[in-house]
Design an enzyme around this catalytic site. Structure first.
Site, short mmCIF file in Angstrom:
data_model
loop_
_atom_site.label_atom_id
_atom_site.label_comp_id
_atom_site.label_asym_id
_atom_site.label_seq_id
_atom_site.Cartn_x
_atom_site.Cartn_y
_atom_site.Cartn_z
N ASN A 175 57.38 -49.14 64.64
CA ASN A 175 58.33 -50.08 64.05
C ASN A 175 59.73 -49.95 64.63
OD1 ASN A 175 56.13 -49.50 61.90
ND2 ASN A 175 56.97 -51.50 61.41
N ILE A 231 64.87 -52.26 64.99
CA ILE A 231 63.97 -51.84 63.92
C ILE A 231 63.25 -53.04 63.32
CG2 ILE A 231 63.87 -50.76 61.64
CD1 ILE A 231 66.38 -49.19 62.55
N CYS A 232 61.94 -52.90 63.15
CA CYS A 232 61.12 -53.92 62.51
C CYS A 232 60.92 -53.50 61.05
CB CYS A 232 59.77 -54.04 63.22
SG CYS A 232 58.67 -55.25 62.47
N LEU A 233 61.72 -54.06 60.18
CA LEU A 233 61.65 -53.75 58.76
C LEU A 233 62.03 -55.03 58.01
CD1 LEU A 233 61.07 -51.28 56.95
CD2 LEU A 233 63.52 -50.82 56.98
N TRP A 258 56.73 -53.45 65.50
CA TRP A 258 57.60 -53.98 66.54
C TRP A 258 56.97 -53.72 67.89
CZ3 TRP A 258 62.33 -56.39 66.16
CH2 TRP A 258 63.01 -56.57 67.35
#
Length: 169
Positions: free
Chosen positions: A103, A110-112, A153
């Site tokens: 992620n 950042i993939c959040l 991600w």
């Protein structure tokens, strides 16, 4: 020509006034939220919040040292920047520590969901969210739950982790 110049000057003044208002709103929200966030983090041994400047509280660093899981014992530093449009717009966060995580991209992106203004799921940013939720999401989702999710991600890292998590770390 004079009328156009006057209208442009009026627009510049409107934009300046709008930004001053947004910054004032952000500062008021930060005064409340940072107190709550600092208290929350004080109760956790794994997170520490620092500010590069006492006068610019909208720029901060969050350092996380996970106590369990795959990244246990590591120290990971994140830069958090709260834009003038906050709380309408989410804070921007970048991982400053190089990490191999499904992620987190190589450049620290950042993939959040909570950090996305337009999220397909129900977990995206909303004006009712706050910095404490962001801080909790980091320690919870990036270092515990996200490792089990299918939304990553870095797609190839996500596949590698799901196929053979023992080799991943």
């Amino acid at each position: 020509m004079l009328n156009l110049k006057a209208r442009l000057n009026g627009k510049v003044d409107e934009d300046r006034q709008y930004m001053q208002t947004r910054v004032a709103v952000r500062e008021r929200l930060l005064a409340q939220e940072l107190h709550e966030l600092e208290q929350t983090l004080r109760n956790q041994n794994q997170c520490r919040l620092t500010f590069p400047s006492t006068s610019e509280r909208h720029e901060m660093y969050l350092t996380i040292t996970p106590q369990e899981g795959y990244y246990r014992g590591g120290t990971f530093k994140f830069h958090i920047s709260v834009p003038p449009e906050y709380n309408i717009v989410p804070p921007t966060v970048k991982c400053l520590t190089r990490i191999w995580h499904p992620n987190i991209a190589e450049d620290g992106a950042i993939c959040l969901s909570i950090l996305r203004q337009n999220s397909l799921d129900a977990f995206g940013w909303r004006p009712t969210r706050n910095l404490s939720e962001v801080g909790n999401s980091f320690s919870l989702f990036l270092f515990k739950i996200a490792m089990q999710l299918y939304f990553t991600w870095n797609f190839s890292d996500g596949i590698l982790f799901r196929q053979n998590s023992d080799v991943y770390i």
